[in-house]
Design an enzyme around this catalytic site. Sequence first.
Site, PDB file in Angstrom:
ATOM      1  N   HIS A   7       0.313  -0.787   0.362  1.00 27.95           N
ATOM      2  CA  HIS A   7       0.551   0.113   0.245  1.00 27.95           C
ATOM      3  C   HIS A   7       1.274   1.100  -0.089  1.00 27.95           C
ATOM      4  O   HIS A   7       0.335   2.232   0.348  1.00 27.95           O
ATOM      5  CB  HIS A   7      -1.013   0.034   1.350  1.00 27.95           C
ATOM      6  N   GLY A  67      -2.476  -8.972  12.578  1.00 27.65           N
ATOM      7  CA  GLY A  67      -2.636  -7.812  13.099  1.00 27.65           C
ATOM      8  C   GLY A  67      -3.362  -7.304  12.032  1.00 27.65           C
ATOM      9  O   GLY A  67      -3.697  -5.574  11.257  1.00 27.65           O
TER      10      GLY A  67
HETATM   11  P1  OAD Z   1      -7.347  -2.428  10.267  1.00 25.36           P
HETATM   12  O1  OAD Z   1      -7.588  -1.324  10.978  1.00 25.36           O
HETATM   13  O2  OAD Z   1      -8.383  -2.422   9.074  1.00 25.36           O
HETATM   14  O3  OAD Z   1      -7.324  -3.585  10.779  1.00 25.36           O
HETATM   15  C1  OAD Z   1      -5.868  -3.681  12.454  1.00 25.36           C
HETATM   16  C2  OAD Z   1      -6.768  -4.788  12.811  1.00 25.36           C
HETATM   17  O4  OAD Z   1      -5.549  -4.963  14.027  1.00 25.36           O
HETATM   18  C3  OAD Z   1      -8.319  -5.111  13.304  1.00 25.36           C
HETATM   19  O5  OAD Z   1      -8.962  -6.482  13.231  1.00 25.36           O
HETATM   20  C4  OAD Z   1      -7.289  -5.617  15.264  1.00 25.36           C
HETATM   21  O6  OAD Z   1      -8.176  -6.636  15.996  1.00 25.36           O
HETATM   22  C5  OAD Z   1      -5.833  -5.612  15.096  1.00 25.36           C
HETATM   23  N1  OAD Z   1      -5.518  -4.892  16.650  1.00 25.36           N
HETATM   24  C6  OAD Z   1      -6.127  -3.947  16.733  1.00 25.36           C
HETATM   25  N2  OAD Z   1      -4.380  -4.381  17.680  1.00 25.36           N
HETATM   26  C7  OAD Z   1      -3.872  -4.953  17.703  1.00 25.36           C
HETATM   27  C8  OAD Z   1      -2.995  -5.893  18.727  1.00 25.36           C
HETATM   28  N3  OAD Z   1      -2.306  -4.543  19.679  1.00 25.36           N
HETATM   29  N4  OAD Z   1      -2.545  -6.469  18.111  1.00 25.36           N
HETATM   30  C9  OAD Z   1      -3.248  -7.274  17.012  1.00 25.36           C
HETATM   31  N5  OAD Z   1      -3.877  -7.121  16.946  1.00 25.36           N
HETATM   32  C10 OAD Z   1      -4.286  -5.788  17.075  1.00 25.36           C
HETATM   33  O7  OAD Z   1      -6.356  -1.842   9.711  1.00 25.36           O
HETATM   34  P2  OAD Z   1      -6.099  -2.955   8.223  1.00 25.36           P
HETATM   35  O8  OAD Z   1      -6.024  -4.676   8.340  1.00 25.36           O
HETATM   36  O9  OAD Z   1      -4.157  -2.914   8.663  1.00 25.36           O
HETATM   37  O10 OAD Z   1      -5.358   1.294   3.738  1.00 25.36           O
HETATM   38  O11 OAD Z   1      -6.198  -2.471   7.367  1.00 25.36           O
HETATM   39  C11 OAD Z   1      -6.387  -3.032   6.142  1.00 25.36           C
HETATM   40  C12 OAD Z   1      -6.240  -2.043   4.988  1.00 25.36           C
HETATM   41  O12 OAD Z   1      -7.204  -0.479   5.016  1.00 25.36           O
HETATM   42  C13 OAD Z   1      -5.068  -0.349   5.413  1.00 25.36           C
HETATM   43  O13 OAD Z   1      -3.944  -1.332   4.887  1.00 25.36           O
HETATM   44  C14 OAD Z   1      -5.349   0.880   4.981  1.00 25.36           C
HETATM   45  C15 OAD Z   1      -7.013   1.019   5.135  1.00 25.36           C
HETATM   46  O14 OAD Z   1      -7.022   1.914   4.269  1.00 25.36           O
HETATM   47  C16 OAD Z   1      -4.363   1.807   3.374  1.00 25.36           C
HETATM   48  O15 OAD Z   1      -3.761   2.960   3.923  1.00 25.36           O
HETATM   49  C17 OAD Z   1      -4.019   2.014   1.655  1.00 25.36           C
END
Ligand code: OAD
Length: 234
Positions: free
Chosen positions: A108, A175
């Site tokens: 990304h 994560g």
């Molecule tokens: P999300 O915010 O959608 O998901 C984050 C995940 O991390 C959730 O399932 C939480 O439960 C988990 N989480 C939170 N704290 C944590 C911790 N301390 N340890 C382990 N897990 C934890 O983020 P992404 O899946 O990365 O796109 O989102 C995908 C994309 O959507 C990103 O790359 C971004 C966003 O829009 C762009 O910037 C292009």
Amino acid sequence: MKIFVLTGAGISAESGLGTFRDKDGVWTKYDLAEVATPEGFAKDPAKVRAFYNARRANLAGAAPNAAHFALARLAVELAARGDDLFLCTQNVDDLHEKAGSKRVIHMHGELAVTRCAHCQALRPDVGPLIAETACEACGRTGGARPHVVWFGETPLFMDEIEDALSEADLFVAIGTSGSVYPAAGFVAEARAMGIATCEINLEPSANAYVFDEKLYGPAGEVVPAWVERVLAAL
Ligand code: OAD
């Protein structure tokens, strides 16, 4: 042993960088259509630059946590045995690199890189995005944007990613909520190819049912323990 690791915002949560879809996540405070699409940038570039300038400022003060360090160690230990870690991240932060990871695939894009919207030239840049700054490559102003893949744009390095996935023995997602494609589809692809799959997350993701193994808890605790287990089993 070839391990494919996909990381998401959750791995950087304990470093103080907000996630996107959790309570208090970035997309609960900002309209992604306004700040994370080409249309939003065309409509109000100043608003988009201000959003990413604030994120660059946050990143400057953020340090990697135990999960980032454990993955950097895993890469070194696997390489020493002739094995391989393919580290693919959806994160635009540089915490894997700050923890010592040498090869990180930023599907990304990267927050600390500025792209010229006119000529697509890239340059490392941790300072603010400024409309009046002329592009060093084409000399035009007004094009400074973050080198971040916005909704509606194509993720980067997809050929390399698909090759690495097809060669992997183990796919591990860390994560990530499993809600943004194509990354959210990697686990199903891996499974269809007979590759073992593991999810490490604070709580079950949208794709939890697809994974063979699930480990729930904070990445800063669960990832180092998982790395120890992987290395002990080699
Ligand atoms: P999300 O915010 O959608 O998901 C984050 C995940 O991390 C959730 O399932 C939480 O439960 C988990 N989480 C939170 N704290 C944590 C911790 N301390 N340890 C382990 N897990 C934890 O983020 P992404 O899946 O990365 O796109 O989102 C995908 C994309 O959507 C990103 O790359 C971004 C966003 O829009 C762009 O910037 C292009």
